[in-house]
Design an enzyme around this catalytic site. Structure first.
Site, short mmCIF file in Angstrom:
data_model
loop_
_atom_site.label_atom_id
_atom_site.label_comp_id
_atom_site.label_asym_id
_atom_site.label_seq_id
_atom_site.Cartn_x
_atom_site.Cartn_y
_atom_site.Cartn_z
N LYS A 169 0.88 -1.19 0.00
CA LYS A 169 0.00 0.00 0.00
C LYS A 169 0.91 1.22 0.00
CE LYS A 169 -1.92 3.00 2.18
NZ LYS A 169 -1.76 4.39 1.64
N GLU A 244 9.01 0.95 10.92
CA GLU A 244 10.09 1.93 10.65
C GLU A 244 9.46 3.30 10.77
OE1 GLU A 244 13.18 1.23 10.18
OE2 GLU A 244 13.15 -0.91 9.74
N CYS A 278 13.42 10.62 7.56
CA CYS A 278 13.37 10.11 8.93
C CYS A 278 14.74 10.12 9.58
CB CYS A 278 12.80 8.69 8.91
SG CYS A 278 13.66 7.63 7.75
N GLU A 378 9.12 15.56 15.60
CA GLU A 378 9.63 15.43 14.24
C GLU A 378 8.91 16.44 13.35
OE1 GLU A 378 8.46 11.98 11.88
OE2 GLU A 378 10.55 11.73 11.33
P1 NAD Z 1 2.00 8.39 7.55
O1 NAD Z 1 2.18 7.58 8.79
O2 NAD Z 1 0.96 9.44 7.55
O3 NAD Z 1 1.66 7.45 6.33
C1 NAD Z 1 2.49 6.37 5.95
C2 NAD Z 1 1.65 5.35 5.20
O4 NAD Z 1 0.69 4.82 6.10
C3 NAD Z 1 0.87 5.94 4.03
O5 NAD Z 1 0.84 5.01 2.97
C4 NAD Z 1 -0.52 6.12 4.63
O6 NAD Z 1 -1.55 6.10 3.67
C5 NAD Z 1 -0.60 4.90 5.55
N1 NAD Z 1 -1.57 5.01 6.64
C6 NAD Z 1 -2.03 6.14 7.24
N2 NAD Z 1 -2.93 5.81 8.19
C7 NAD Z 1 -3.03 4.47 8.21
C8 NAD Z 1 -3.78 3.53 8.98
N3 NAD Z 1 -4.63 3.93 9.94
N4 NAD Z 1 -3.62 2.21 8.74
C9 NAD Z 1 -2.76 1.78 7.81
N5 NAD Z 1 -2.03 2.62 7.03
C10 NAD Z 1 -2.15 3.95 7.23
O7 NAD Z 1 3.44 8.99 7.19
P2 NAD Z 1 3.83 9.94 5.99
O8 NAD Z 1 3.38 11.33 6.31
O9 NAD Z 1 3.38 9.33 4.70
O10 NAD Z 1 5.43 9.84 6.02
C11 NAD Z 1 6.23 10.56 6.90
C12 NAD Z 1 6.59 9.73 8.14
O11 NAD Z 1 7.25 8.53 7.75
C13 NAD Z 1 7.57 10.45 9.04
O12 NAD Z 1 7.18 10.28 10.38
C14 NAD Z 1 8.88 9.74 8.78
O13 NAD Z 1 9.82 9.82 9.82
C15 NAD Z 1 8.43 8.35 8.54
N6 NAD Z 1 9.45 7.60 7.79
C16 NAD Z 1 10.17 6.64 8.45
C17 NAD Z 1 11.18 5.95 7.79
C18 NAD Z 1 11.98 4.88 8.49
O14 NAD Z 1 12.60 4.07 7.81
N7 NAD Z 1 12.01 4.83 9.81
C19 NAD Z 1 11.45 6.21 6.45
C20 NAD Z 1 10.71 7.19 5.81
C21 NAD Z 1 9.70 7.88 6.50
#
Ligand code: NAD
Length: 475
Positions: A169, A244, A278, A378
């Protein structure tokens, strides 16, 4: 205007069942760029069913068949690296050279896993116990918008190597990158059902996937609040989860560092991927006596940053991905000012000369204390904090005083001392003097930055379940 309305299920593209639409803009121009027809719960259900049907056969494929598949995936991604790069530049605002590197990284992830698999044994003996590692089952991979190809490929490579069919997804903010990447995956000729992708909203498709009873593994990359909710829900069915999540990485500048070099390096660590990373080093820890000199060096280094059109090779910082993200980052800059942090450079609004686009001024705050909101949360944009420390003990204490623990950096001349400091930091990765990546080493977070590790062997084992068979003799 591009329109995206396809899911990839059972080895074929099909028009999604969902009817709701999401309009997206080009973040550089703020003009409408595409419309995504959102997949819905029915699409999610079909994708899991497709993966479930593929499981028995795919989990029994030979190691050589999986190696061949991973090599084919690597080749087909590399063959379209230019198009993949273009989509990242236009859809996401990634500066072109960084975007090209990221497309290459995805091809490398598949190839590296193929190479590892050659020598990987799924069976070993512990005295007279045979320990077998078997595919955990259908895996759901949920990824964000900030490094689409890398996030999809690193999880997928591990899952396929282990013999798990996957349902991905991707983010609703990256449909063009997803469409192109899926075409590459399709071209590699995986068995039908081994690879499935559905793009929809997190609280619709994401939840439908993570709550599906046939799913045995969830690997999620994204924000800490969503990861926490996923883990809580997964506990009911004891579904294996890898998370992650977010970060607030410290960059400890040692007292022997050259100030100008340290400023340039710390900014590279903090502003990587337009600050939407991140792993970004967002808390820069400086010996108290050197703070003023460091902040002056920061001004000089920031003046060399070129914000603007990410397709221009001279550009070093592009826009943020969407309006929500832009507003959020601007609000953190206001918050920093309200809390009394000193603005070293940057501030609210767009960089000089840019009248449109979701551009944020590269911003550095001085006189930040580790309890301020900008030092704790963050921000996910180009906003950094300079925090003074008294001695090494104090630096380590401040560095570890955070709910996160994904990454950390140490900058200094004495490598033995830098290594000793690295050993005391609570972070899944610590980089000394440069923003370096090792794709075979484990990646993941301490504390609220997540749970589990991916990349290399760790990404394969993340998709395996161990079984001990007793009653026979070794050899
Ligand atoms: P997000 O958590 O809003 O969304 C990430 C994904 O989760 C998207 O595909 C979103 O549609 C999905 N999602 C949202 N709500 C959900 C739910 N209730 N159930 C299942 N899936 C759901 O994050 P974002 O804004 O897309 O990305 C930024 C975040 O990602 C930052 O916090 C960043 O630090 C983190 N990130 C972490 C890493 C790592 O490797 N640790 C790498 C890249 C980004």
């Amino acid at each position: 205007m591009r329109k995206f309305d396809q899911a990839y299920i059972s080895g074929a593209f099909r028009t999604v069942h969902g009817r709701d639409e999401l309009s997206l803009i080009n973040p550089t121009t703020e003009e409408p760029s595409s419309v995504l027809v959102l997949a819905d719960e029915e699409d999610a259900r079909q994708a899991v069913e497709s993966a479930s049907q593929a499981f028995t056969q795919f989990s029994m494929t030979s190691k050589q068949e999986r190696i061949d598949l991973l090599i084919a995936l690597s080749d087909s991604v590399r063959a379209r690296a230019d198009e993949l790069t273009e989509a990242t530049v236009i859809e996401y605002g990634g500066p072109v050279e960084q975007a090209r590197w990221r497309a290459g990284l995805a091809a490398d992830n598949f190839l590296a896993t193929a190479t590892l698999l050659k020598d990987y044994s799924f069976t070993r003996w512990v005295n007279n116990a045979e320990v077998v590692a078997q595919a955990v089952g259908v895996a759901v991979h949920i990824v964000p918008w900030n490094s689409v190809y890398n996030a999809i490929s690193v999880k997928m490579a591990g899952a396929l190597a282990a013999g798990c069919p996957v349902v991905v997804k991707p983010s609703e903010y990256s449909p063009w990158q997803t469409q192109l990447f899926t075409e590459c995956l399709h071209a590699a000729g995986a068995p039908a059902g081994a690879i499935n992708l559905v793009t929809g909203l997190g609280d619709v498709v994401g939840e439908a996937l993570t709550s599906h009873p046939a799913v045995r593994k969830i690997s999620f990359t994204g924000s800490t609040p969503v990861g926490t909710a996923i883990m809580r829900a997964a506990a009911d069915r004891m579904v294996r989860t890898t998370l992650e999540l977010g970060g607030k990485a410290p960059t400890i500048v040692m007292d022997d560092a050259d100030v100008a070099e340290a400023a340039a390096a710390a900014l590279a660590m903090g502003f990587t991927n337009n600050g939407q990373a991140c792993i970004a080093g967002t808390r820069i820890l400086i010996p108290r006596a050197r703070v003023d000199a460091f902040c002056e060096a920061v001004k000089v280094a920031v003046a060399k940053i070129v914000p603007g059109d990410p397709s221009d090779t001279a550009t070093t910082m592009g826009p943020l991905v969407n309006r929500k993200q832009y507003d959020r980052v601007q609000s953190y800059i206001r918050k920093g000012l309200d809390e009394g942090a000193r603005l070293v450079t940057g501030g609210e609004g767009r960089p000089a000369g840019l009248t449109r686009g979701l551009f944020v001024k590269p911003t550095v705050f001085g006189e930040v204390t580790n309890i301020m909101t900008i030092a704790r949360e963050e921000i996910f944009g180009p906003v950094l904090c300079v925090i003074a420390y008294d001695d090494e003990e104090d630096a380590v204490a401040i560095a570890n005083d955070t709910p996160f623990g994904l990454h950390a950096y140490v900058i200094g001349k004495d490598l033995a001392r830098a290594r000793a400091i690295a050993g005391r930091l609570d972070a899944g990765r610590v980089a000394i003097n440069a923003l370096v990546h090792e794709p075979l080493a484990p990646f993941g977070g301490f504390k609220r930055s997540g749970i589990g590790r991916e990349y290399g062997i760790y990404g394969i084992e993340d998709h395996l379940e161990l079984k001990t068979i007793l009653g026979r003799k070794a050899g």
